[in-house]
Write an enzyme that holds these catalytic residues in place. Structure first.
Site, PDB file in Angstrom:
ATOM      1  N   HIS A  56      -1.303  29.479  25.681  1.00  0.00           N
ATOM      2  CA  HIS A  56       0.074  29.804  25.286  1.00  0.00           C
ATOM      3  C   HIS A  56       0.993  29.579  26.485  1.00  0.00           C
ATOM      4  O   HIS A  56       0.630  29.906  27.611  1.00  0.00           O
ATOM      5  CB  HIS A  56       0.126  31.271  24.839  1.00  0.00           C
ATOM      6  CG  HIS A  56       1.417  31.681  24.235  1.00  0.00           C
ATOM      7  ND1 HIS A  56       2.531  31.984  24.989  1.00  0.00           N
ATOM      8  CD2 HIS A  56       1.785  31.836  22.940  1.00  0.00           C
ATOM      9  CE1 HIS A  56       3.522  32.310  24.171  1.00  0.00           C
ATOM     10  NE2 HIS A  56       3.100  32.223  22.926  1.00  0.00           N
ATOM     11  N   HIS A  86       7.495  35.546  15.363  1.00  0.00           N
ATOM     12  CA  HIS A  86       8.569  36.539  15.400  1.00  0.00           C
ATOM     13  C   HIS A  86       9.457  36.390  14.171  1.00  0.00           C
ATOM     14  O   HIS A  86       9.195  35.608  13.271  1.00  0.00           O
ATOM     15  CB  HIS A  86       9.415  36.419  16.675  1.00  0.00           C
ATOM     16  CG  HIS A  86       8.591  36.549  17.916  1.00  0.00           C
ATOM     17  ND1 HIS A  86       9.131  36.544  19.174  1.00  0.00           N
ATOM     18  CD2 HIS A  86       7.262  36.700  18.098  1.00  0.00           C
ATOM     19  CE1 HIS A  86       8.177  36.675  20.064  1.00  0.00           C
ATOM     20  NE2 HIS A  86       7.035  36.768  19.442  1.00  0.00           N
ATOM     21  N   CYS A 112       4.177  26.704  21.410  1.00  0.00           N
ATOM     22  CA  CYS A 112       5.091  27.753  20.960  1.00  0.00           C
ATOM     23  C   CYS A 112       6.513  27.240  21.143  1.00  0.00           C
ATOM     24  O   CYS A 112       7.009  27.133  22.272  1.00  0.00           O
ATOM     25  CB  CYS A 112       4.858  29.041  21.750  1.00  0.00           C
ATOM     26  SG  CYS A 112       6.056  30.324  21.337  1.00  0.00           S
ATOM     27  N   TYR A 130       7.831  41.524  15.210  1.00  0.00           N
ATOM     28  CA  TYR A 130       6.861  41.261  14.137  1.00  0.00           C
ATOM     29  C   TYR A 130       7.196  42.011  12.846  1.00  0.00           C
ATOM     30  O   TYR A 130       6.368  42.720  12.282  1.00  0.00           O
ATOM     31  CB  TYR A 130       5.440  41.587  14.609  1.00  0.00           C
ATOM     32  CG  TYR A 130       4.991  40.580  15.641  1.00  0.00           C
ATOM     33  CD1 TYR A 130       4.366  39.401  15.250  1.00  0.00           C
ATOM     34  CD2 TYR A 130       5.247  40.775  16.992  1.00  0.00           C
ATOM     35  CE1 TYR A 130       3.985  38.449  16.180  1.00  0.00           C
ATOM     36  CE2 TYR A 130       4.877  39.827  17.935  1.00  0.00           C
ATOM     37  CZ  TYR A 130       4.247  38.673  17.514  1.00  0.00           C
ATOM     38  OH  TYR A 130       3.884  37.729  18.431  1.00  0.00           O
ATOM     39  N   HIS A 132       3.082  28.072  17.225  1.00  0.00           N
ATOM     40  CA  HIS A 132       3.983  29.188  16.957  1.00  0.00           C
ATOM     41  C   HIS A 132       5.333  28.551  16.661  1.00  0.00           C
ATOM     42  O   HIS A 132       5.911  27.908  17.543  1.00  0.00           O
ATOM     43  CB  HIS A 132       4.152  30.072  18.190  1.00  0.00           C
ATOM     44  CG  HIS A 132       2.957  30.909  18.520  1.00  0.00           C
ATOM     45  ND1 HIS A 132       2.921  31.733  19.620  1.00  0.00           N
ATOM     46  CD2 HIS A 132       1.782  31.066  17.882  1.00  0.00           C
ATOM     47  CE1 HIS A 132       1.755  32.373  19.638  1.00  0.00           C
ATOM     48  NE2 HIS A 132       1.045  31.976  18.610  1.00  0.00           N
TER      49      HIS A 132
END
Ligand code: DNO
Length: 405
Positions: A239, A361, A277, A377, A304
């Site tokens: 990540h 998110h 991400c 979240y 993501h």
């Protein structure tokens, strides 16, 4: 593109039933109760699998745990100190157990000390929705005046230092406490929860570790674990730094396309991969996400998808988490690049052609505002994000639109 959703376990305010109703096809989870560095045992893994497999009334959910986020990498491994060799062996043992349980995609990060960092967890938008925000002035106020890190003021431009001083002077004690909490006490998914004193001690230990050294430590770690993952049929995915620029004087080594390209080349096997991400990397104006997907897509094992609005043109800016189709990343171009990569993999006969993604998110909207799930979240905000992304996927794959139709 496999539609996945992060679930923090039975304590999560958003249930397995909720995610099923959002149309989720697979689950992203972790054993958050395990101490960093310890082995994840088969029983604990099986327990989480059972929880995911079961709805509130006991009927089977039909969904499975498909991605680990995260298998934490200890500070000892990052610094190559203390118990780091034992922790690397434990990480490999956990990989064996996860492979035995049929979980193939393992996300981790190599951010020193702090995982993701925000200054506001519920920043009000004009509609009344709330979102997460990183405010550079607030962050500088924290760094210079709350943490009182030696040398902090020299690392910000003069005008930011001046504005941070004014901002700090105008904050009441409650806001100072809240700001410190938001930055250091650990956001959802972070492996550790720190006090200010802990952070000061950790920072002191990084004093002599340069970005080059930290990169060397990551490559050493990957040289050990990626071949194991490869032999077990697993895919590791790193990540990026969030935000993707140095904070608190710490080295950051996973912030740009060039960082990833160097890491992929250093341990050049498919199991060494990327969690792309768009929200984290998108907080820097020089990261072009669809282009990164086109160039490094071969090694992207997990996505993501979220968006941020950056407020400025520097490498370091304030930003807030926008709705999934707003903000700086062109989500249509991004998804088009992902679908093109999937077609390429299918043509090559790759078993891993379907790339798991999660709507990352979401803003707190509607009942999220009273439900108080984990910051970032929410149930409905993520559902909205997933639905919008799914709409783009469906349209781009429709015969009226898809290439060759
Ligand atoms: C924030 C998350 C991060 C992420 C880790 C991955 O919402 O994306 O906490 O899970 O950095 O290792």
């Amino acid at each position: 593109m496999r539609q996945t959703w992060r679930w923090f376990g039975p304590k999560d305010q958003v249930s397995v039933d909720d995610m099923l109703q959002a149309g989720v096809q697979g689950v992203v989870s972790a054993l958050h109760h395990m101490p960093t560095g310890a082995v994840w045992g088969p029983e604990d893994i099986a327990e989480r699998q059972r929880q995911i497999a079961t709805m509130k009334d006991g009927t089977p959910s039909g969904i499975t745990w498909q991605v680990v986020e995260s298998l934490p990498v200890s500070e000892d491994i990052k610094k190559q100190k203390g118990d780091w060799r034992a922790h690397v062996e434990n990480w490999k043992t956990s990989l064996h157990h996860l492979a035995d349980a049929g979980i193939e995609v393992i996300c981790y990060n190599f951010m020193p000390v702090l995982d993701w960092t925000r200054t506001d967890l519920a920043w009000r938008r004009p509609s009344g929705a709330t979102c997460m925000r990183f405010d550079l002035i607030d962050f500088a106020a924290f760094d210079i005046h709350i943490l009182e890190r030696p040398g902090a003021a020299e690392e910000f431009p003069e005008d930011i230092v001046a504005r941070a001083g004014e901002r700090f002077a105008a904050m009441d004690d409650a806001r100072r406490e809240q700001l410190a909490g938001n930055v250091v006490y650990g956001l959802p998914g972070a492996a550790e929860r720190f006090t200010l004193e802990d952070v000061r001690q950790h920072l002191a230990e990084y004093d002599r570790i340069s970005a080059e050294q930290l990169r060397g430590h990551l490559v050493d770690f990957l040289s050990e674990v990626a071949p194991v993952a490869q032999s077990l049929g697993l895919r590791l995915c790193c990540h990026p730094d969030d935000p993707p620029f140095p904070l608190l004087g710490l080295p950051r080594i996973v912030s740009t396309e060039a960082d990833y390209a160097a890491l992929m080349a250093a341990v050049d096997i498919p199991a060494n991969g990327i969690t792309l991400c768009t929200g984290s990397l998108g907080a820097r104006p020089d990261n072009d996400l669809p282009a990164i997907m086109r160039r490094l897509g071969d090694r992207v094992h997990f996505l993501h998808l979220r968006n941020v609005t950056i407020e400025g043109t520097e490498i370091r800016n304030s930003f807030y988490e926008a709705m999934h189709l707003e903000g700086g990343t062109d989500m249509v171009a991004m998804i088009q690049a992902v679908l093109a990569e999937e077609r390429r993999r299918r043509a090559e006969g790759r078993a891993d052609w379907s790339i798991p993604f999660r709507p990352d998110h979401g803003q707190d909207i509607l009942d999220d505002l009273t439900r108080k799930a984990q910051p970032g979240y929410p149930s409905i905000g993520r559902l909205r994000g997933l639905a919008e992304l799914r709409g783009i996927m469906t349209a781009l794959e429709h015969p009226l639109v898809a290439p060759g139709s």
